[in-house]
Design an enzyme around this catalytic site. Structure first.
Site, PDB file in Angstrom:
ATOM      1  N   ARG A  64     -11.274  31.764 -52.541  1.00 16.60           N
ATOM      2  CA  ARG A  64      -9.992  31.018 -52.561  1.00 16.60           C
ATOM      3  C   ARG A  64     -10.051  29.681 -53.279  1.00 16.60           C
ATOM      4  O   ARG A  64      -9.141  28.870 -53.107  1.00 16.60           O
ATOM      5  CB  ARG A  64      -9.484  30.784 -51.129  1.00 16.60           C
ATOM      6  CG  ARG A  64      -9.377  32.025 -50.257  1.00 16.60           C
ATOM      7  CD  ARG A  64      -8.436  33.048 -50.821  1.00 16.60           C
ATOM      8  NE  ARG A  64      -8.097  34.068 -49.829  1.00 16.60           N
ATOM      9  CZ  ARG A  64      -7.656  35.278 -50.176  1.00 16.60           C
ATOM     10  NH1 ARG A  64      -7.526  35.623 -51.454  1.00 16.60           N
ATOM     11  NH2 ARG A  64      -7.336  36.155 -49.246  1.00 16.60           N
ATOM     12  N   ASN A  94      -9.062  36.189 -58.189  1.00 20.06           N
ATOM     13  CA  ASN A  94      -7.653  35.856 -57.930  1.00 20.06           C
ATOM     14  C   ASN A  94      -7.479  34.513 -57.215  1.00 20.06           C
ATOM     15  O   ASN A  94      -6.853  34.415 -56.173  1.00 20.06           O
ATOM     16  CB  ASN A  94      -6.958  36.987 -57.158  1.00 20.06           C
ATOM     17  CG  ASN A  94      -7.630  37.329 -55.837  1.00 20.06           C
ATOM     18  OD1 ASN A  94      -8.775  36.972 -55.607  1.00 20.06           O
ATOM     19  ND2 ASN A  94      -6.914  38.011 -54.971  1.00 20.06           N
ATOM     20  N   ASP A 152      -9.014  42.433 -59.301  1.00 14.48           N
ATOM     21  CA  ASP A 152      -8.905  42.719 -57.866  1.00 14.48           C
ATOM     22  C   ASP A 152      -7.788  41.929 -57.206  1.00 14.48           C
ATOM     23  O   ASP A 152      -7.533  40.778 -57.531  1.00 14.48           O
ATOM     24  CB  ASP A 152     -10.207  42.424 -57.131  1.00 14.48           C
ATOM     25  CG  ASP A 152     -10.106  42.831 -55.668  1.00 14.48           C
ATOM     26  OD1 ASP A 152      -9.836  44.021 -55.422  1.00 14.48           O
ATOM     27  OD2 ASP A 152     -10.225  41.974 -54.787  1.00 14.48           O
ATOM     28  N   ASN A 278      -5.425  45.797 -47.269  1.00 12.20           N
ATOM     29  CA  ASN A 278      -5.182  46.680 -48.397  1.00 12.20           C
ATOM     30  C   ASN A 278      -6.516  47.055 -49.027  1.00 12.20           C
ATOM     31  O   ASN A 278      -7.200  46.170 -49.525  1.00 12.20           O
ATOM     32  CB  ASN A 278      -4.295  45.970 -49.428  1.00 12.20           C
ATOM     33  CG  ASN A 278      -3.848  46.917 -50.516  1.00 12.20           C
ATOM     34  OD1 ASN A 278      -3.868  48.126 -50.338  1.00 12.20           O
ATOM     35  ND2 ASN A 278      -3.464  46.370 -51.654  1.00 12.20           N
ATOM     36  N   ASP A 305     -14.885  42.448 -48.547  1.00 12.41           N
ATOM     37  CA  ASP A 305     -13.538  42.089 -49.001  1.00 12.41           C
ATOM     38  C   ASP A 305     -13.029  40.887 -48.188  1.00 12.41           C
ATOM     39  O   ASP A 305     -11.838  40.797 -47.853  1.00 12.41           O
ATOM     40  CB  ASP A 305     -12.584  43.281 -48.890  1.00 12.41           C
ATOM     41  CG  ASP A 305     -11.293  43.081 -49.693  1.00 12.41           C
ATOM     42  OD1 ASP A 305     -11.188  42.067 -50.419  1.00 12.41           O
ATOM     43  OD2 ASP A 305     -10.393  43.941 -49.589  1.00 12.41           O
TER      44      ASP A 305
HETATM   45 ZN   LIG Z   1      -9.036  44.760 -53.843  1.00 12.86          ZN
END
Ligand SMILES: [Zn+2]
Length: 425
Positions: A64, A94, A152, A278, A305
């Site tokens: 993050r 991301n 991702d 997800n 994840d």
């Molecule tokens: Zn992913």
């Protein structure tokens, strides 16, 4: 600075080592692994009854940072890693801005090196801003220290863009990490599609939304000869595709999260938004398949994840809650449950957390070698403890395992010869 780890069960699956040894660390490197070592002036860690393994590797985390430091940052995220026994993590791109240019990559690497508690291997966006249309500057990103490419968080929707991403990645000798999802099938689904979703009145995500996308990416990997790593697989059908492709010689590896081999969609009945992720939690048969895939080696790596979110982003209606949970501090005990359940041997379990992910990413970690950087984890496999989210080292508290009785924990995490975590006993 010398550290002598005495009398532990040294488990190094990459070298087939499983025996009682002492491990000596000097000047940040492993200097000896032998019986009955002596070292005057060394700090001694008594590892009797414990396991001594290569530092654990989590190849799929979200730190993050930059941009969402209220959820997590490189310091808190790597502190969480160290507390979970991990010495190396690969972080997804991301952030805000995305890690699609070398300035962001260098920021991550420098901050991790100067202030962090784990090695951080950045994964770069495959496309600019992970939008899925224009390829990122892959050569620059590799030169800056990225170890793979992925959008991702979202899939690369265009097969043609993915084909070109794979062709370039292959040229650079780098893997593509696929977040495989067909968004047109996902629609506005929020949990696994099926009987439970219908009962709960929640919109479902059919398994084929994942499997169809994996099918495409596996075929593209076969066509281009690229190395493909499939992230967070969750369905039996996805596993079948990967197993068959490997038999044909396609260069494909994959990972599963602890929650996908531990929990089923039944957990959603609580409407606890910490069961929203997800891909979604699937059926008992899918969980059984994930365990089979780990046991037969089709699944190379256990990856968390790790997806920290603020309480305000989870403390809302199920439909609008953000996806994902923190995982770095629960991965090891949940993996060790597979040993107690007879799914994996202890060596196999440690392999999925060390040499498995190292090979999938192509990073020089995950084994204990004399002369190599001393990334070592000391584990007490019998230690019983209860997960309290308030006590996590992560900045975020979003875990579905609150109050779970855990067995097994890292007692010491050693990064480059430095004890970066020591469990209070
Ligand atoms: Zn992913």
């Amino acid at each position: 600075m010398k550290i002598l780890i005495k009398g532990g069960r040294v488990l190094d699956p990459a070298h087939g080592i499983d025996d009682t040894f002492d491990v000596l660390i000097e000047e940040g490197r492993i200097s000896a692994i032998e019986k009955e070592l002596k070292a005057s002036g060394a700090e001694v860690i008594d590892a009797a009854g414990r396991i001594v393994t290569p530092g654990l590797i989590d190849l799929h985390v979200h730190l993050r940072d930059p941009g969402y430091e209220y959820k997590e940052d490189i310091v808190s995220g790597t502190r969480s890693a160290a507390a979970g026994g991990f010495t190396s993590v690969a972080c997804m791109p991301n952030s805000n801005p995305f890690n699609d240019n070398k300035a962001v990559t260098l920021y991550i690497r420098n901050k991790a090196r100067e202030e962090g508690f784990a090695n951080v291997f950045p994964v770069a966006s495959a496309t600019k801003c992970s939008k899925g249309d224009t390829l990122a500057e892959m050569g620059d990103l590799k030169a800056a220290g990225c170890i793979g490419f992925s959008d991702d968080g979202r899939p690369v929707a265009s097969g043609e863009v993915m084909r070109r991403a794979m062709e370039y990645a292959r040229g650079f000798g780098m893997p593509i990490l696929s977040h495989a999802e067909d968004l047109s099938i996902v629609g506005d689904g929020v949990m696994n599609d099926g009987f439970v979703a219908t009962e709960l009145g929640l919109k479902g995500i059919p398994w084929v939304a994942e499997t169809a996308a994996i099918g495409r990416d596996v075929m593209l990997a076969e066509y281009t000869g690229a190395r493909l790593h499939v992230c967070h697989i969750s369905t039996r059908q996805s596993l079948d595709i990967i197993r068959e492709a490997r038999k044909r010689g396609v260069r494909v590896t994959c990972e599963v999260t602890p929650h996908h081999f531990t929990l089923t969609e039944e957990a959603v009945r609580t409407y606890d938004t910490n069961t929203k992720m997800n891909p979604p939690l699937r059926t008992a048969d899918d969980v059984a398949a994930m365990r089979e895939g780990l046991a037969d080696g089709t699944i190379d790596a256990i990856a968390t994840d790790h997806a920290p979110h603020h309480l305000d982003e989870k403390n809302v209606e199920y439909n609008i809650a953000m996806n994902g949970i923190v995982g770095l501090e629960t991965s090891l005990p949940l993996t060790l449950r597979l040993v107690d359940d007879g799914v994996l041997s202890l060596g196999e379990a440690i392999a999925r957390l060390t040499c498995g992910p190292a090979r999938a990413l192509g990073i020089p970690r995950g084994t204990l070698e004399v002369g190599a950087a001393a990334d070592v984890t000391v584990i007490d496999p019998e230690l019983k403890w209860v997960l309290e989210a308030d006590k996590l080292a992560s900045k975020s508290r979003n875990t579905p395992f609150e109050g779970w009785r855990m067995k097994g924990a890292a007692t010491h995490t050693i990064l480059g010869g430095r004890v970066v975590y020591q469990r209070e006993m």
